[in-house]
Design a protein around this motif. Structure first.
Motif, PDB file in Angstrom:
ATOM      1  N   LYS A  77       1.984 -13.942 -11.199  1.00 33.96           N
ATOM      2  CA  LYS A  77       1.959 -13.850  -9.740  1.00 33.96           C
ATOM      3  C   LYS A  77       2.018 -12.385  -9.335  1.00 33.96           C
ATOM      4  CE  LYS A  77       4.359 -18.188  -8.790  1.00 33.96           C
ATOM      5  NZ  LYS A  77       5.536 -18.787  -8.147  1.00 33.96           N
ATOM      6  N   PRO A  78       1.470 -12.061  -8.156  1.00 34.13           N
ATOM      7  CA  PRO A  78       1.538 -10.672  -7.686  1.00 34.13           C
ATOM      8  C   PRO A  78       2.979 -10.220  -7.468  1.00 34.13           C
ATOM      9  CG  PRO A  78      -0.023 -11.944  -6.391  1.00 34.13           C
ATOM     10  CD  PRO A  78       0.720 -12.914  -7.254  1.00 34.13           C
ATOM     11  N   ILE A  79       3.203  -8.951  -7.717  1.00 30.62           N
ATOM     12  CA  ILE A  79       4.505  -8.326  -7.482  1.00 30.62           C
ATOM     13  C   ILE A  79       4.393  -7.487  -6.218  1.00 30.62           C
ATOM     14  CG2 ILE A  79       6.174  -6.640  -8.346  1.00 30.62           C
ATOM     15  CD1 ILE A  79       5.369  -7.532 -11.199  1.00 30.62           C
ATOM     16  N   LYS A  80       5.301  -7.728  -5.295  1.00 34.40           N
ATOM     17  CA  LYS A  80       5.340  -6.937  -4.069  1.00 34.40           C
ATOM     18  C   LYS A  80       6.246  -5.730  -4.327  1.00 34.40           C
ATOM     19  CE  LYS A  80       6.734  -7.045   0.744  1.00 34.40           C
ATOM     20  NZ  LYS A  80       7.629  -7.701   1.694  1.00 34.40           N
ATOM     21  N   VAL A  81       5.671  -4.533  -4.257  1.00 35.74           N
ATOM     22  CA  VAL A  81       6.441  -3.303  -4.436  1.00 35.74           C
ATOM     23  C   VAL A  81       6.869  -2.815  -3.056  1.00 35.74           C
ATOM     24  CG1 VAL A  81       6.405  -0.926  -5.284  1.00 35.74           C
ATOM     25  CG2 VAL A  81       5.157  -2.703  -6.535  1.00 35.74           C
ATOM     26  N   ASN A  82       8.171  -2.904  -2.792  1.00 38.82           N
ATOM     27  CA  ASN A  82       8.703  -2.447  -1.511  1.00 38.82           C
ATOM     28  C   ASN A  82       8.873  -0.936  -1.488  1.00 38.82           C
ATOM     29  OD1 ASN A  82       8.947  -5.121  -0.617  1.00 38.82           O
ATOM     30  ND2 ASN A  82      10.949  -5.308  -1.564  1.00 38.82           N
ATOM     31  N   SER A  83       9.211  -0.372  -2.629  1.00 34.16           N
ATOM     32  CA  SER A  83       9.413   1.069  -2.741  1.00 34.16           C
ATOM     33  C   SER A  83       9.319   1.458  -4.201  1.00 34.16           C
ATOM     34  CB  SER A  83      10.799   1.443  -2.194  1.00 34.16           C
ATOM     35  OG  SER A  83      11.045   2.823  -2.333  1.00 34.16           O
ATOM     36  N   CYS A  84       8.623   2.542  -4.470  1.00 36.32           N
ATOM     37  CA  CYS A  84       8.598   3.088  -5.836  1.00 36.32           C
ATOM     38  C   CYS A  84       8.902   4.570  -5.714  1.00 36.32           C
ATOM     39  CB  CYS A  84       7.277   2.805  -6.529  1.00 36.32           C
ATOM     40  SG  CYS A  84       7.249   3.350  -8.272  1.00 36.32           S
ATOM     41  N   TYR A  85       7.878   5.408  -5.737  1.00 38.17           N
ATOM     42  CA  TYR A  85       8.133   6.846  -5.680  1.00 38.17           C
ATOM     43  C   TYR A  85       8.578   7.273  -4.286  1.00 38.17           C
ATOM     44  CZ  TYR A  85       7.614  11.819  -5.480  1.00 38.17           C
ATOM     45  OH  TYR A  85       7.881  13.153  -5.270  1.00 38.17           O
ATOM     46  N   ARG A  86       9.610   8.126  -4.260  1.00 37.88           N
ATOM     47  CA  ARG A  86      10.071   8.734  -3.007  1.00 37.88           C
ATOM     48  C   ARG A  86      10.295  10.217  -3.237  1.00 37.88           C
ATOM     49  NH1 ARG A  86      15.272   5.507  -2.295  1.00 37.88           N
ATOM     50  NH2 ARG A  86      14.480   3.407  -2.426  1.00 37.88           N
ATOM     51  N   GLY A  87       9.548  11.041  -2.541  1.00 32.82           N
ATOM     52  CA  GLY A  87       9.812  12.472  -2.570  1.00 32.82           C
ATOM     53  C   GLY A  87      11.180  12.756  -1.967  1.00 32.82           C
ATOM     54  N   LYS A  88      11.687  13.954  -2.171  1.00 32.72           N
ATOM     55  CA  LYS A  88      13.030  14.316  -1.709  1.00 32.72           C
ATOM     56  C   LYS A  88      13.210  14.077  -0.205  1.00 32.72           C
ATOM     57  CE  LYS A  88      16.354  18.087  -1.602  1.00 32.72           C
ATOM     58  NZ  LYS A  88      16.605  19.494  -1.753  1.00 32.72           N
ATOM     59  N   GLN A  89      12.244  14.517   0.603  1.00 37.78           N
ATOM     60  CA  GLN A  89      12.358  14.351   2.065  1.00 37.78           C
ATOM     61  C   GLN A  89      12.373  12.879   2.470  1.00 37.78           C
ATOM     62  OE1 GLN A  89       9.034  16.779   3.419  1.00 37.78           O
ATOM     63  NE2 GLN A  89      10.484  18.215   4.332  1.00 37.78           N
ATOM     64  N   LEU A  90      11.522  12.082   1.838  1.00 36.18           N
ATOM     65  CA  LEU A  90      11.487  10.658   2.141  1.00 36.18           C
ATOM     66  C   LEU A  90      12.786   9.992   1.699  1.00 36.18           C
ATOM     67  CD1 LEU A  90      10.177   8.056   3.087  1.00 36.18           C
ATOM     68  CD2 LEU A  90       9.010   7.918   0.867  1.00 36.18           C
ATOM     69  N   ASN A  91      13.275  10.347   0.525  1.00 38.45           N
ATOM     70  CA  ASN A  91      14.519   9.770   0.029  1.00 38.45           C
ATOM     71  C   ASN A  91      15.675  10.053   0.993  1.00 38.45           C
ATOM     72  OD1 ASN A  91      15.769   8.263  -2.211  1.00 38.45           O
ATOM     73  ND2 ASN A  91      16.967  10.131  -2.457  1.00 38.45           N
ATOM     74  N   GLU A  92      15.724  11.282   1.511  1.00 30.79           N
ATOM     75  CA  GLU A  92      16.755  11.630   2.497  1.00 30.79           C
ATOM     76  C   GLU A  92      16.561  10.826   3.786  1.00 30.79           C
ATOM     77  OE1 GLU A  92      16.522  15.887   2.978  1.00 30.79           O
ATOM     78  OE2 GLU A  92      17.325  16.254   0.961  1.00 30.79           O
ATOM     79  N   ALA A  93      15.316  10.662   4.206  1.00 28.06           N
ATOM     80  CA  ALA A  93      15.017   9.950   5.453  1.00 28.06           C
ATOM     81  C   ALA A  93      15.430   8.478   5.391  1.00 28.06           C
ATOM     82  CB  ALA A  93      13.528  10.067   5.789  1.00 28.06           C
ATOM     83  N   VAL A  94      15.359   7.865   4.203  1.00 26.79           N
ATOM     84  CA  VAL A  94      15.736   6.454   4.076  1.00 26.79           C
ATOM     85  C   VAL A  94      17.182   6.280   3.623  1.00 26.79           C
ATOM     86  CG1 VAL A  94      13.365   5.691   3.666  1.00 26.79           C
ATOM     87  CG2 VAL A  94      14.851   6.173   1.706  1.00 26.79           C
ATOM     88  N   GLY A  95      17.900   7.391   3.471  1.00 23.19           N
ATOM     89  CA  GLY A  95      19.310   7.320   3.069  1.00 23.19           C
ATOM     90  C   GLY A  95      19.508   6.987   1.604  1.00 23.19           C
ATOM     91  N   GLY A  96      18.538   7.360   0.754  1.00 27.19           N
ATOM     92  CA  GLY A  96      18.636   7.083  -0.675  1.00 27.19           C
ATOM     93  C   GLY A  96      19.628   7.995  -1.375  1.00 27.19           C
TER      94      GLY A  96
END
Length: 178
Positions: A77-96
């Motif tokens: 079955k297909p796999i839904k990828v909600n998030s994989c790679y996050r650059g530093k700015q994106l990671n900070e923006a999502v609170g990672g």
């Protein structure tokens, strides 16, 4: 005059002549693309560049080849990828987390529609090598089997920790807890 310009260009642009160009292919494996693994609504809305480096791209390829694609083929079955790679700015923006494996291209948050995220996590634990497997925020499995998501990471088979965790309203706990 053209010979002199050519020689001058050799000295001033030698790094572009010596360096081997690295090309990121969009189709990483049969069912996973670079576009899918780097897409983010947050990055899009905030105008953030979420382009991985060569090392991060190779880590994503490793994750796909050793875990995501084989999982896709076994489950069928297909796999839904909600998030994989996050650059530093994106990671900070999502609170990672500052140490997130997403920033290295080593992790993906996934779901398979129609399969409980708890069952997906157990299936991965029992059938695949992985570094970290986290059942995240699957607090409402009785009413919504797709509650939450599964975070899975892969480094390489000689140093993968096989660490299983559950993160929910109660905090972080060892193991996969329903």
């Amino acid at each position: 005059m053209k010979i002199i310009e050519f020689i001058l260009n050799l000295f001033t642009k030698k790094e572009t002549i010596i360096e081997k160009e690295f090309i990121m292919e969009n189709q990483i494996t049969k069912n996973f693309t670079l576009a899918e693994l780097t897409y983010s609504d947050t990055a899009k809305s905030k105008g953030l560049d979420n382009t991985p480096s060569e090392i991060e791209y190779k880590n994503m390829k490793n994750l796909c080849e050793n875990l995501l694609q084989p999982l896709r083929e076994k489950i069928g079955k297909p796999i839904k990828v909600n998030s994989c790679y996050r650059g530093k700015q994106l990671n900070e923006a999502v609170g990672g987390s500052k140490t997130s494996q997403h920033c290295k291209g080593e992790a993906a948050d996934i779901e398979i529609i129609g399969m409980s995220n708890y069952d997906l996590a157990i299936y991965i634990k029992d059938n695949f090598d992985f570094d970290q497997l986290i059942l995240e925020y699957a607090d409402n499995l009785k009413n919504d089997k797709n509650s939450g998501w599964v975070h899975v990471s892969y480094v390489n088979n000689s140093i993968n920790r096989k660490q299983c965790l559950t993160i929910n309203k109660k905090g972080t706990q060892l193991g996969l807890i329903k």
